[in-house]
Structures are given as structure tokens and as C-alpha cells.
Design an enzyme around this catalytic site. Structure first.
Site, PDB file in Angstrom:
ATOM      1  N   LYS A   1      17.986 -71.865  -2.136  1.00 16.86           N
ATOM      2  CA  LYS A   1      17.123 -70.739  -2.516  1.00 16.86           C
ATOM      3  C   LYS A   1      17.400 -70.317  -3.960  1.00 16.86           C
ATOM      4  CE  LYS A   1      17.435 -66.655  -0.188  1.00 16.86           C
ATOM      5  NZ  LYS A   1      17.575 -65.550  -1.160  1.00 16.86           N
TER       6      LYS A   1
ATOM      7  N   ARG B   1      15.284 -70.320  -9.576  1.00 15.81           N
ATOM      8  CA  ARG B   1      15.542 -70.533 -11.009  1.00 15.81           C
ATOM      9  C   ARG B   1      14.683 -71.658 -11.565  1.00 15.81           C
ATOM     10  NH1 ARG B   1      19.655 -67.906  -8.624  1.00 15.81           N
ATOM     11  NH2 ARG B   1      21.166 -66.723  -9.851  1.00 15.81           N
TER      12      ARG B   1
ATOM     13  N   ARG C   1      17.172 -51.571  -2.301  1.00 16.77           N
ATOM     14  CA  ARG C   1      18.270 -52.329  -2.909  1.00 16.77           C
ATOM     15  C   ARG C   1      18.536 -51.838  -4.333  1.00 16.77           C
ATOM     16  NH1 ARG C   1      18.080 -58.409  -1.186  1.00 16.77           N
ATOM     17  NH2 ARG C   1      20.226 -58.206  -1.926  1.00 16.77           N
TER      18      ARG C   1
ATOM     19  N   SER D   1      28.261 -59.896  -9.323  1.00 16.86           N
ATOM     20  CA  SER D   1      26.903 -60.215  -8.879  1.00 16.86           C
ATOM     21  C   SER D   1      26.250 -61.230  -9.811  1.00 16.86           C
ATOM     22  CB  SER D   1      26.054 -58.943  -8.829  1.00 16.86           C
ATOM     23  OG  SER D   1      24.684 -59.284  -8.806  1.00 16.86           O
TER      24      SER D   1
ATOM     25  N   ASP E   1      26.835 -64.704   1.260  1.00 20.14           N
ATOM     26  CA  ASP E   1      25.687 -64.798   2.176  1.00 20.14           C
ATOM     27  C   ASP E   1      26.053 -65.444   3.518  1.00 20.14           C
ATOM     28  OD1 ASP E   1      24.117 -63.625   0.254  1.00 20.14           O
ATOM     29  OD2 ASP E   1      23.315 -65.510  -0.514  1.00 20.14           O
TER      30      ASP E   1
ATOM     31  N   LYS F   1      22.776 -55.797   0.939  1.00 18.93           N
ATOM     32  CA  LYS F   1      21.977 -57.023   1.061  1.00 18.93           C
ATOM     33  C   LYS F   1      20.648 -56.672   1.753  1.00 18.93           C
ATOM     34  CE  LYS F   1      24.781 -59.688  -1.047  1.00 18.93           C
ATOM     35  NZ  LYS F   1      24.423 -60.146  -2.385  1.00 18.93           N
TER      36      LYS F   1
ATOM     37  N   ARG G   1      24.774 -55.436   6.060  1.00 19.27           N
ATOM     38  CA  ARG G   1      25.205 -56.520   6.962  1.00 19.27           C
ATOM     39  C   ARG G   1      26.528 -56.222   7.661  1.00 19.27           C
ATOM     40  NH1 ARG G   1      22.997 -61.677   3.477  1.00 19.27           N
ATOM     41  NH2 ARG G   1      20.857 -61.544   4.260  1.00 19.27           N
TER      42      ARG G   1
END
Ligand code: S3P
Length: 457
Positions: A40, A45, A141, A184, A335, A362, A366
Site C-alpha cells: 500500500k 507513492r 486523524r 511517523s 500496522d 490509526k 487500535r
């Protein structure tokens, strides 16, 4: 398949799936050798950098999940001609002119945080105004982490949550020296994308507290940018001419492979080989963790796809023991934590996950949803204790599978939907996963890979 119209808005999270668990023998019914859809992060990108570049970028192995289709839809609105092959939608052509056009429409990123954050950086340096928005989850977010450094660069951007409005900067952006307050890759990438459009003699220096996925640096350099790394410091120079189109072969997504790694680690007689998986060290933390927990894993046929390392991952069940996951390891598997938490239920002892407060922001919180939804599989005490920055998982299923079929909810989080389905395969009796269809965000075809006689859609 009309991929062109399938973006995140078409994922409604309204379809449920019923799974009949069969711990002892369902593992044998899973295909032994397969590939997972394209990565993903790399797929996003490839479209973004192809759209910024001049010439035709040919992408193979593109992820046709809703998130990446949202990226395509945004760049089409910015005037970029993007062709998805009708016969094989994983082949995509991006005809870039080296210049984006203003969009009169709001750019809708659907459920995709990567699209939102990276596009904010890219659009910050453009000579036209844009607005980015998305679905209900995306509107919760945090964007301040991106808006703050871009503002320091001279960007004219506002919105602590989506919608985010970006007006042209009054003068060309300037370089900054910036220490990322959170580890991040999305924030790092947003700054790097903006840095390309800064005044020619202004370099940007980013200090990364912990290394995060480096696909942006690698792929931007491949397209002709000038980004270097010195330990934890990344230095980017503005581009003096448009990026050049380049072919991109997208490896399989280790974050999607994670669900099957979890299945094989948990289920008896489930030996799997997952082919062509990206094993970039900034992403592959789950492999080391599962090995540490005792799973038998081999990386076979290691090779490179472009600049990205790939391998075929062989895995089979073995007695599991608990582990601690923290610090530098967290961004390499952020993830995959729901999948690791599922495996930890079957590991002897208490698995502790800490320094993972990012899980709270997220697609869902989560920490909370893993604790609540995994807990529904247990008749007695919930084996998961949440912490501010992680969780402790008591391996109550070690030697005795205590999972019982239940009605569990994805909360519209694709990774939750999939790991709940894997646990459902291991549970005694029937499980209903509510809102199962959001798996399409990152893994189209996931449910076709489950033993069909055990599922009802
Ligand atoms: C991503 C980075 C990670 C990850 C997300 C994809 C990317 O987010 O969780 O799924 O493609 O850059 P953060 O950068 O916010 O940690």
C-alpha cells in the site's frame, strides 16, 4: 471490473461475514503458496511521484485497494492522466507532465491517511489552492503534526483535522531543520515532498527519533530527487526540474501478509509460502518478532524489486512463547500489531507491547478496539489489558484454545476486519464479523482466500 469508480466511498462497511471456525483442520484448507496484493505505501507513492514527474510511469503490482484508488482519484482531479489496465488493474500508467493543475473539486482521500498527509506536503508548495477531506475516520486523524512543520516552511495551510485547506504560499517555501515529534513516515514524507518545492538554495534537514519506513526517500531519489541520509538525519534538496518518470514494480505488502503469517503461526498444519513480499527492514519487524516467539519462518529466494528487498516467506506453526515489543521496533511493525496481538493469545506467557501510542490514532484506536473486539471471543476474563501506549496480552490459548465464536465488529478498520476473521477461523463455532467489507481498503480478495466452505458472505 470497473476499478475507475471504486474508491473508498464504495467501501460502506455494511457487509457482514459469517465464519465457521475449525481450529484443528481449517489450516490444511488454506492455499499453500500464494502472493498478497501490492504494498500500500509503495503503491500510493508510485502514483504520487509518477503524477509529479514528467513522462509515463508504468506501475506493475499496484494495489487496487480503495485507499490507493483514492490517491488515483485525487491526482486525476489535479489533471493527471492515469490509466488503469482494464484486464489487469494492477498495471497502471501515469502520464505526468511535470505539473499539476488546480482542482475545482475537493480532493477526497476516503479512508487513506497516507494520501491525506503526503498530499498535504505535496500541495503546500503548489501555486494553487486545494482542499483535502475524507471519510468520518479520516476526519478524526491528527493533522497538526503535518500542518506545524509545513507552516514553518512557509506553507499556507490550516486544519487540525480534515478538511485541510492549502492556499498558495506567499513566497516560495523555505527549508527547515526539524526534529519529528512522532516517529511517523507520513509526517516525514509530507515534509520531504514540500522540501522539493522550496527555494533552490534551501535544504531541509529532518531528524528522525526512530527510523520509519523509507520508501519515500528511496523512490523520490529513483525519480531524480536529491535526498541523503546520515544516521538519523535526512537531508533533502529542492528539485530544479521535474522528477523523471520511472517504471515501478510494487512488491507484495508485508502488512497484508501479516494476517496469513498470524494464521500459520496459530493454526495446526498450516504451512504457507507467501511469495514476493517486500521485506524492507523498516517494515519487516513482524518477522523478527514471530521468530522470537518461536514460529518457524524462513525468508527464501531473497532478491530486489527495484530498490526494495523482497523474499518468499515460508512459515509453519511451532510452540509459541510471549515476548516484549517496544522502542525502535515499533515503527517497523506498527500496522502489524493487531496481527501480533492475535498470535500472542496463543503464546505461553504475557506479551507486552509498549511505546505504541500511535495505535490510538490509526484508522481506529487500535488499542481500544483490539482489546474490546478480541475480548468478545472469550467467555471468561478478557486476556488483553490495555495501556496508554500499548497492551499486555495473556497467552491464554497456549495449549488450550479458548476462543469461542462471537459477533465482532471491524469498526470500519480494514486491519481489524481481517485479523478478526483469522481469529474466527481458530474459534469454536460461528463468528460474525460486522462490517467485514472494509478489508477492501488494503486487501481486495481477502475473503476469497479463506476456505470457502467455512464462510458465508
Ligand atoms: C504509512 C506510514 C504509517 C503506517 C501507515 C502507512 C506510510 O503511518 O501506519 O499505514 O505509507 O507512510 P505513520 O507514518 O503515521 O506512522
Amino acid at each position: 471490473m470497473n476499478v475507475e469508480n471504486e474508491n473508498a466511498k464504495n467501501v460502506k462497511n455494511t457487509k457482514n461475514i459469517t465464519i465457521t471456525g475449525d481450529f484443528a483442520s481449517i489450516g490444511e484448507k488454506i492455499q499453500k503458496k500464494f502472493a498478497v496484493p501490492g504494498d500500500k505505501s509503495i503503491s500510493h507513492r508510485s502514483v504520487m511521484f509518477g503524477a509529479m514527474a514528467s513522462g509515463t510511469t508504468e506501475v506493475t503490482g499496484f494495489l487496487t485497494g480503495a485507499d490507493c484508488l483514492s490517491t488515483i482519484s485525487c491526482f486525476r482531479k489535479l489533471g493527471v492522466d492515469i490509466i488503469i489496465d482494464e484486464k489487469n488493474p494492477t498495471n497502471v500508467l501515469i502520464n505526468g507532465t511535470g505539473k499539476l493543475q488546480p482542482s475545482t473539486a475537493i480532493l477526497d482521500v476516503g479512508n487513506s491517511g497516507t494520501t491525506l498527509r503526503l498530499m498535504a506536503g505535496l500541495l503546500a508548495g503548489q501555486a494553487f489552492a486545494s482542499t483535502l477531506t475524507g471519510d468520518d475516520s479520516i476526519k478524526k486523524r491528527p493533522m497538526k503534526r503535518v500542518v506545524e512543520p509545513l507552516t514553518l516552511m512557509g506553507a499556507n495551510i490550516s486544519g487540525v483535522y480534515a478538511p485541510v485547506t492549502i492556499n498558495p504560499p506567499k513566497q516560495p517555501l523555505h527549508g527547515i531543520e526539524y526534529t519529528l515529534p512522532v516517529a511517523s513516515a507520513q509526517v516525514k514524507s509530507a515534509i520531504l515532498l514540500a522540501s522539493l518545492y522550496a527555494s533552490p538554495d534551501e535544504k531541509t534537514i529532518i531528524h528522525e527519533p526512530i527510523a520509519t519506513r523509507d520508501h519515500t526517500e528511496k523512490m523520490l531519489n529513483y525519480f531524480g530527487a536529491n535526498i541523503s541520509r546520515d544516521g538519523t538525519v535526512i537531508i533533502s534538496k529542492p528539485i530544479l526540474q521535474p522528477l523523471r518518470a520511472r517504471p515501478v514494480a510494487v512488491p507484495g505488502d508485508i502488512s497484508s501478509a501479516a494476517f496469513w503469517l498470524a494464521a500459520a503461526a496459530i493454526l495446526p498444519n498450516c504451512e504457507l509460502t507467501i511469495c514476493d513480499v517486500g521485506v524492507n527492514p523498516t517494515r519487516a519487524g513482524i518477522i523478527a518478532v514471530l521468530q522470537r516467539m518461536g514460529a518457524k519462518i524462513e525468508l527464501q529466494n531473497p532478491r530486489n524489486m527495484g530498490d526494495e528487498p523482497v523474499a518468499d516467506i515460508f512459515i509453519k506453526q511451532n510452540p509459541l512463547k510471549a515476548t516484549t515489543i517496544s522502542g525502535d521496533e515499533i515503527p517497523t511493525l506498527i500496522d502489524e500489531i493487531p496481527a501480533i496481538a492475535a498470535v500472542a493469545l496463543f503464546a505461553e506467557g504475557e506479551t507486552v507491547i509498549k511505546d505504541a501510542q500511535e495505535l490510538r490514532v490509526k484508522e481506529t484506536d487500535r488499542i481500544k478496539v483490539v482489546m474490546e473486539e478480541f475480548g468478545k471471543f472469550f467467555v471468561a476474563k478478557n486476556p488483553i489489558t490495555p495501556h496508554d501506549d500499548g497492551m499486555t496480552i495473556n497467552g491464554v490459548c497456549f495449549g488450550e484454545n479458548l476462543l469461542h465464536g462471537a459477533t465482532v465488529d471491524s469498526h470500519g478498520d480494514h486491519r481489524l476486519a481481517m485479523i478478526l476473521s483469522i481469529l474466527a477461523m481458530a474459534a469454536h463455532g460461528e463468528t460474525v464479523v460486522v462490517g467485514a467489507d472494509c478489508a477492501d481498503v488494503s486487501f481486495p480478495g481477502f475473503y476469497e482466500m479463506l476456505p470457502q466452505e467455512n464462510i458465508k458472505m
